[in-house]
Design an enzyme around this catalytic site. Structure first.
Site, PDB file in Angstrom:
ATOM      1  N   HIS A  17      -1.507   4.199  11.494  1.00  0.00           N
ATOM      2  CA  HIS A  17      -0.491   5.236  11.267  1.00  0.00           C
ATOM      3  C   HIS A  17       0.195   5.607  12.591  1.00  0.00           C
ATOM      4  O   HIS A  17       1.412   5.736  12.646  1.00  0.00           O
ATOM      5  CB  HIS A  17      -1.126   6.523  10.705  1.00  0.00           C
ATOM      6  CG  HIS A  17      -1.708   6.420   9.331  1.00  0.00           C
ATOM      7  ND1 HIS A  17      -2.972   6.868   9.025  1.00  0.00           N
ATOM      8  CD2 HIS A  17      -1.199   5.935   8.166  1.00  0.00           C
ATOM      9  CE1 HIS A  17      -3.203   6.686   7.729  1.00  0.00           C
ATOM     10  NE2 HIS A  17      -2.155   6.111   7.189  1.00  0.00           N
ATOM     11  N   LYS A  41      -5.926  14.953  -6.208  1.00  0.00           N
ATOM     12  CA  LYS A  41      -6.856  14.098  -5.464  1.00  0.00           C
ATOM     13  C   LYS A  41      -7.883  14.934  -4.719  1.00  0.00           C
ATOM     14  O   LYS A  41      -7.631  16.074  -4.378  1.00  0.00           O
ATOM     15  CB  LYS A  41      -6.074  13.275  -4.436  1.00  0.00           C
ATOM     16  CG  LYS A  41      -5.456  12.035  -5.024  1.00  0.00           C
ATOM     17  CD  LYS A  41      -5.036  11.111  -3.909  1.00  0.00           C
ATOM     18  CE  LYS A  41      -4.551   9.771  -4.418  1.00  0.00           C
ATOM     19  NZ  LYS A  41      -4.074   8.919  -3.332  1.00  0.00           N
ATOM     20  N   ARG A  90       1.505  -3.319   5.161  1.00  0.00           N
ATOM     21  CA  ARG A  90       0.418  -4.110   5.731  1.00  0.00           C
ATOM     22  C   ARG A  90       0.378  -5.514   5.156  1.00  0.00           C
ATOM     23  O   ARG A  90       0.086  -6.469   5.831  1.00  0.00           O
ATOM     24  CB  ARG A  90      -0.935  -3.441   5.451  1.00  0.00           C
ATOM     25  CG  ARG A  90      -1.246  -2.347   6.415  1.00  0.00           C
ATOM     26  CD  ARG A  90      -2.310  -1.446   5.867  1.00  0.00           C
ATOM     27  NE  ARG A  90      -1.815  -0.727   4.701  1.00  0.00           N
ATOM     28  CZ  ARG A  90      -2.387   0.337   4.196  1.00  0.00           C
ATOM     29  NH1 ARG A  90      -3.496   0.777   4.713  1.00  0.00           N
ATOM     30  NH2 ARG A  90      -1.874   0.953   3.166  1.00  0.00           N
ATOM     31  N   SER A 128      -7.176   4.448   5.904  1.00  0.00           N
ATOM     32  CA  SER A 128      -8.030   5.629   6.023  1.00  0.00           C
ATOM     33  C   SER A 128      -9.355   5.398   5.293  1.00  0.00           C
ATOM     34  O   SER A 128     -10.416   5.833   5.758  1.00  0.00           O
ATOM     35  CB  SER A 128      -7.328   6.849   5.428  1.00  0.00           C
ATOM     36  OG  SER A 128      -6.136   7.116   6.125  1.00  0.00           O
TER      37      SER A 128
HETATM   38  P1  ADP Z   1      -3.720   4.686   3.635  1.00  0.00           P
HETATM   39  O1  ADP Z   1      -3.788   4.648   5.107  1.00  0.00           O
HETATM   40  O2  ADP Z   1      -5.011   5.175   3.037  1.00  0.00           O
HETATM   41  O3  ADP Z   1      -3.282   3.401   3.004  1.00  0.00           O
HETATM   42  P2  ADP Z   1      -1.545   6.702   3.576  1.00  0.00           P
HETATM   43  O4  ADP Z   1      -0.923   7.335   2.373  1.00  0.00           O
HETATM   44  O5  ADP Z   1      -2.150   7.654   4.526  1.00  0.00           O
HETATM   45  O6  ADP Z   1      -2.638   5.679   3.065  1.00  0.00           O
HETATM   46  O7  ADP Z   1      -0.456   5.801   4.321  1.00  0.00           O
HETATM   47  C1  ADP Z   1       0.783   6.341   4.706  1.00  0.00           C
HETATM   48  C2  ADP Z   1       1.739   5.234   5.086  1.00  0.00           C
HETATM   49  O8  ADP Z   1       1.225   4.517   6.211  1.00  0.00           O
HETATM   50  C3  ADP Z   1       2.019   4.183   4.027  1.00  0.00           C
HETATM   51  O9  ADP Z   1       3.391   3.798   4.139  1.00  0.00           O
HETATM   52  C4  ADP Z   1       1.121   3.030   4.436  1.00  0.00           C
HETATM   53  O10 ADP Z   1       1.613   1.792   3.976  1.00  0.00           O
HETATM   54  C5  ADP Z   1       1.212   3.126   5.934  1.00  0.00           C
HETATM   55  N1  ADP Z   1       0.056   2.540   6.618  1.00  0.00           N
HETATM   56  C6  ADP Z   1      -1.237   2.878   6.466  1.00  0.00           C
HETATM   57  N2  ADP Z   1      -2.035   2.129   7.266  1.00  0.00           N
HETATM   58  C7  ADP Z   1      -1.208   1.292   7.954  1.00  0.00           C
HETATM   59  C8  ADP Z   1      -1.405   0.258   8.917  1.00  0.00           C
HETATM   60  N3  ADP Z   1      -2.637  -0.076   9.321  1.00  0.00           N
HETATM   61  N4  ADP Z   1      -0.330  -0.392   9.398  1.00  0.00           N
HETATM   62  C9  ADP Z   1       0.912  -0.061   8.937  1.00  0.00           C
HETATM   63  N5  ADP Z   1       1.170   0.882   8.036  1.00  0.00           N
HETATM   64  C10 ADP Z   1       0.135   1.561   7.539  1.00  0.00           C
END
Ligand code: ADP
Length: 166
Positions: A17, A41, A90, A128
């Site tokens: 993130h 959730k 991803r 996460s």
């Molecule tokens: P999670 O991390 O559990 O997939 P989130 O809702 O917190 O879910 O993710 C928020 C955004 O960050 C989404 O657009 C997700 O695709 C992106 N994201 C999460 N992890 C990564 C990563 N490792 N690399 C790139 N983008 C990411």
């Protein structure tokens, strides 16, 4: 890009993130990291805790603000005067859902475009949920999350175990 929004659960914020936040902040004047407060959730961290960890993680990155939101992202974007949503991708598996969301958001707010940033290769596997699973089983999360929040995660997850729902 003027104002952009990067929405997510950030339960908790990971190094993946943070990488997207830093890169997106370089593309716009103002980046709002919007933490979704979803009553349906059961997250590991409260919305306030997630915002607090994010604020510590982005400390020193100019033009980034962390806020909490609930309801429709398209409405929240309109309220803030944002015309761009930032999403991280991803793998192909992220694409189908994100494509649907991007079209739905544009239908609800025709001025809103979604910009996808590809993950950096070293964070491709990172989410996460993976961080919480590793922490819950006593693994090392160094480098997977911002250094400033590592202890918060270890304390919470090791004390309470896997109590969240995906
Ligand atoms: P999670 O991390 O559990 O997939 P989130 O809702 O917190 O879910 O993710 C928020 C955004 O960050 C989404 O657009 C997700 O695709 C992106 N994201 C999460 N992890 C990564 C990563 N490792 N690399 C790139 N983008 C990411």
């Amino acid at each position: 890009m003027k104002t952009a929004i990067y929405p997510g659960s950030f339960d908790p914020v990971t190094a993946g993130h943070l990488d997207i936040i830093r890169r997106a902040a370089g593309l716009c004047d103002r980046l709002i990291v919007a933490v979704l407060h979803n009553q349906a959730k059961k997250p590991a961290f409260s919305p306030e805790e997630r915002c607090d960890m994010l604020r510590r993680a982005v400390d020193g990155v100019p033009n980034v603000e962390v806020r909490m939101f609930s309801g429709l992202l398209a409405d929240y974007a309109k309220q803030l005067g944002a015309e761009t949503i930032i999403k991280g991708l991803r793998a192909v598996s992220d694409f189908e859902y994100e494509f649907q969301m991007a079209l739905a958001n544009r239908k609800l707010n025709p001025h809103l475009d979604t910009v996808f940033l590809m993950t950096s290769a070293e964070y491709m596997y990172l989410s996460s949920s993976i961080v919480k699973d590793i922490a819950a089983h006593g693994g090392d999360i160094t480098g997977l999350v911002p250094d400033s929040i590592q202890d918060d995660i270890l304390l919470r997850i090791r004390k309470e175990g896997n109590t969240w729902q995906r």
